[in-house]
Design a protein around this motif. Sequence first.
Motif, PDB file in Angstrom:
ATOM      1  N   GLU A  87       0.844  -1.212   0.000  1.00  0.00           N
ATOM      2  CA  GLU A  87       0.000   0.000   0.000  1.00  0.00           C
ATOM      3  C   GLU A  87       0.874   1.255   0.000  1.00  0.00           C
ATOM      4  N   ASN A  88       2.016   1.169   0.704  1.00  0.00           N
ATOM      5  CA  ASN A  88       2.932   2.324   0.687  1.00  0.00           C
ATOM      6  C   ASN A  88       3.457   2.591  -0.719  1.00  0.00           C
ATOM      7  N   ASP A  89       3.759   1.499  -1.424  1.00  0.00           N
ATOM      8  CA  ASP A  89       4.230   1.670  -2.818  1.00  0.00           C
ATOM      9  C   ASP A  89       3.155   2.363  -3.648  1.00  0.00           C
ATOM     10  N   LEU A  90       1.905   1.920  -3.457  1.00  0.00           N
ATOM     11  CA  LEU A  90       0.814   2.528  -4.240  1.00  0.00           C
ATOM     12  C   LEU A  90       0.657   4.001  -3.886  1.00  0.00           C
ATOM     13  N   ASP A  91       0.793   4.319  -2.598  1.00  0.00           N
ATOM     14  CA  ASP A  91       0.684   5.731  -2.194  1.00  0.00           C
ATOM     15  C   ASP A  91       1.781   6.563  -2.861  1.00  0.00           C
ATOM     16  N   ARG A  92       2.981   5.984  -2.904  1.00  0.00           N
ATOM     17  CA  ARG A  92       4.104   6.699  -3.530  1.00  0.00           C
ATOM     18  C   ARG A  92       3.834   6.867  -5.034  1.00  0.00           C
ATOM     19  N   GLY A  93       3.352   5.812  -5.679  1.00  0.00           N
ATOM     20  CA  GLY A  93       3.054   5.874  -7.120  1.00  0.00           C
ATOM     21  C   GLY A  93       1.994   6.938  -7.392  1.00  0.00           C
ATOM     22  N   ILE A  94       0.952   6.938  -6.560  1.00  0.00           N
ATOM     23  CA  ILE A  94      -0.140   7.906  -6.760  1.00  0.00           C
ATOM     24  C   ILE A  94       0.397   9.326  -6.575  1.00  0.00           C
ATOM     25  N   GLU A  95       1.177   9.539  -5.519  1.00  0.00           N
ATOM     26  CA  GLU A  95       1.631  10.896  -5.248  1.00  0.00           C
ATOM     27  C   GLU A  95       2.595  11.393  -6.336  1.00  0.00           C
ATOM     28  N   THR A  96       3.473  10.510  -6.808  1.00  0.00           N
ATOM     29  CA  THR A  96       4.427  10.935  -7.852  1.00  0.00           C
ATOM     30  C   THR A  96       3.687  11.368  -9.122  1.00  0.00           C
ATOM     31  N   VAL A  97       2.716  10.567  -9.528  1.00  0.00           N
ATOM     32  CA  VAL A  97       2.004  10.899 -10.776  1.00  0.00           C
ATOM     33  C   VAL A  97       1.101  12.120 -10.549  1.00  0.00           C
ATOM     34  N   ASN A  98       0.458  12.162  -9.376  1.00  0.00           N
ATOM     35  CA  ASN A  98      -0.383  13.331  -9.069  1.00  0.00           C
ATOM     36  C   ASN A  98       0.429  14.618  -9.091  1.00  0.00           C
ATOM     37  N   LYS A  99       1.622  14.562  -8.512  1.00  0.00           N
ATOM     38  CA  LYS A  99       2.454  15.775  -8.457  1.00  0.00           C
ATOM     39  C   LYS A  99       2.797  16.242  -9.879  1.00  0.00           C
ATOM     40  N   ASN A 100       3.105  15.298 -10.729  1.00  0.00           N
ATOM     41  CA  ASN A 100       3.409  15.614 -12.122  1.00  0.00           C
ATOM     42  C   ASN A 100       2.221  16.321 -12.781  1.00  0.00           C
ATOM     43  N   GLY A 106      -1.735  16.215 -24.398  1.00  0.00           N
ATOM     44  CA  GLY A 106      -1.837  17.533 -23.776  1.00  0.00           C
ATOM     45  C   GLY A 106      -2.703  17.432 -22.539  1.00  0.00           C
ATOM     46  N   SER A 107      -3.650  18.377 -22.431  1.00  0.00           N
ATOM     47  CA  SER A 107      -4.402  18.499 -21.170  1.00  0.00           C
ATOM     48  C   SER A 107      -5.144  17.233 -20.763  1.00  0.00           C
ATOM     49  N   ARG A 108      -5.651  16.478 -21.755  1.00  0.00           N
ATOM     50  CA  ARG A 108      -6.447  15.302 -21.403  1.00  0.00           C
ATOM     51  C   ARG A 108      -5.633  14.285 -20.599  1.00  0.00           C
ATOM     52  N   TYR A 109      -4.319  14.316 -20.790  1.00  0.00           N
ATOM     53  CA  TYR A 109      -3.432  13.363 -20.110  1.00  0.00           C
ATOM     54  C   TYR A 109      -3.331  13.633 -18.612  1.00  0.00           C
ATOM     55  N   PHE A 110      -3.374  14.900 -18.232  1.00  0.00           N
ATOM     56  CA  PHE A 110      -3.034  15.180 -16.825  1.00  0.00           C
ATOM     57  C   PHE A 110      -4.098  15.967 -16.069  1.00  0.00           C
ATOM     58  N   TRP A 111      -5.252  16.231 -16.688  1.00  0.00           N
ATOM     59  CA  TRP A 111      -6.176  17.225 -16.137  1.00  0.00           C
ATOM     60  C   TRP A 111      -6.667  16.922 -14.729  1.00  0.00           C
ATOM     61  N   ASN A 112      -6.981  15.676 -14.421  1.00  0.00           N
ATOM     62  CA  ASN A 112      -7.474  15.400 -13.052  1.00  0.00           C
ATOM     63  C   ASN A 112      -6.540  14.447 -12.313  1.00  0.00           C
ATOM     64  N   GLU A 113      -6.588  14.547 -10.974  1.00  0.00           N
ATOM     65  CA  GLU A 113      -5.696  13.741 -10.130  1.00  0.00           C
ATOM     66  C   GLU A 113      -6.461  12.568  -9.529  1.00  0.00           C
ATOM     67  N   VAL A 114      -5.712  11.651  -8.920  1.00  0.00           N
ATOM     68  CA  VAL A 114      -6.334  10.595  -8.116  1.00  0.00           C
ATOM     69  C   VAL A 114      -6.671  11.226  -6.767  1.00  0.00           C
ATOM     70  N   THR A 115      -7.910  11.077  -6.335  1.00  0.00           N
ATOM     71  CA  THR A 115      -8.275  11.542  -4.991  1.00  0.00           C
ATOM     72  C   THR A 115      -8.025  10.387  -4.032  1.00  0.00           C
ATOM     73  N   PRO A 116      -7.029  10.528  -3.118  1.00  0.00           N
ATOM     74  CA  PRO A 116      -6.674   9.388  -2.265  1.00  0.00           C
ATOM     75  C   PRO A 116      -7.860   8.861  -1.466  1.00  0.00           C
ATOM     76  N   ASN A 117      -7.836   7.547  -1.295  1.00  0.00           N
ATOM     77  CA  ASN A 117      -8.937   6.855  -0.627  1.00  0.00           C
ATOM     78  C   ASN A 117      -8.331   5.571  -0.059  1.00  0.00           C
ATOM     79  N   GLU A 118      -8.891   5.046   1.024  1.00  0.00           N
ATOM     80  CA  GLU A 118      -8.387   3.818   1.666  1.00  0.00           C
ATOM     81  C   GLU A 118      -8.166   2.708   0.631  1.00  0.00           C
ATOM     82  N   ASN A 119      -9.143   2.567  -0.270  1.00  0.00           N
ATOM     83  CA  ASN A 119      -9.028   1.554  -1.314  1.00  0.00           C
ATOM     84  C   ASN A 119      -8.281   2.190  -2.498  1.00  0.00           C
TER      85      ASN A 119
END
Length: 374
Positions: free
Chosen positions: A154-167, A260-273
């Motif tokens: 789960e920590n790996d997934l959190d790191r993956g989500i945050e890295t891509v979200n930050k981008n 372009g924008s369609r690739y990055f426009w929205n982020e993952v909203t973190p959730n327990e699952n």
Amino acid sequence: MIEMFQEWYDNRHEYVKNWKEKNGGKVMGYFCTYVPEEILCAADILPVRILGSHEPQDVTEPHIFGMFCPFCRDCLAQGLKGRYDYLDGIMIAQSCLHIRQAFTSWQLHIPIEYSYYMTTPHHIQSPRALPYLTGELKEFQKSIEEWTGKPITENDLDRGIETVNKNRRLMKQIYEMRKGDNPPLTGLEAMYMVVSSQMIDKEEHNRIHEETLNELQNRTLDRPAGERLMILGSEDDDTEFLSMVESLGATFVVDDHCTGSRYFWNEVTPNENRLEAIAARYINRPACPSKDWPERTRLPHMLNLAKEYGVQGAILIQQKFCDPHELDIPAIKKLFEENDIPTLFLEFDVTVPVGQFQVRVEAFLEMLREEDLF
Ligand code: SF4
């Protein structure tokens, strides 16, 4: 620092080969931006989007029908020519028929250690899409764990989500700067930024991004912005075309492309699952036209973008034979023109006839300038 994006784009294969040598990690070539990069980053795999090279080619004819879009044929040509020989795996998230054909031809004819076809629902607006895609992501995670021999925590997934979200967040901040009267970057530079993020280690991309964001605070273009344009439609990394249009004194201030924008426009909203959170992000992202039904959510989204960015004219492009975008274009044209945003339609091939297109773009800009006088 902004020049780094172009350097990466131009030298993408050398970059990835060096990355492999330095990190010893696996590289996954992917065919569609519905691929969940979060899971790949969590597994320390480098996701690299497979793109064409815009050179005429004659190697795909035996493998893929000539009436499939030039982009997907160009992608397959790169594989057949060995340009992506460093890939350890390839994958696709189910998207249009054309790119699926490029993927399956690659699977059949180009030796590769690992390949994965991820079923992403087309009926993304169905209430069953979220549980379905969450289940598919679970299967995909399992397959990646078996391939690498390493569990994804789960920590790996959190790191993956945050890295891509930050981008995504950083790219959106830079896009935000393009709303002003004097955008600090051209549309071509924005394209280099987004496309390079599809092939460069995200953490490294984020570091350069942060520096670029600071640099852009004090940057102005060495010319007036001119006509504010939007570009939208099929896959597009045709830098030569963008460069030609902007050399005529206009500036692309926004786009609706999967490069372009369609690739990055929205982020993952973190959730327990975590997997459900990732699935929700791909379901809610600005849709590809192949998934935008029965409600056409793309139309109001694109019009909002045009209004927010003060767009004066829109260039609608379609890769020849691209069915999903071909179906969309008449509705977009009508909507934009009803809202006083003139449009110019152009059909792209592997190479574009820049000279001919220049004449048409000049006439379009001339018309916008005249409209501005009244
Ligand atoms: S959506 Fe259009 S441009 Fe993209 S791969 Fe499919 S046919 Fe080609």
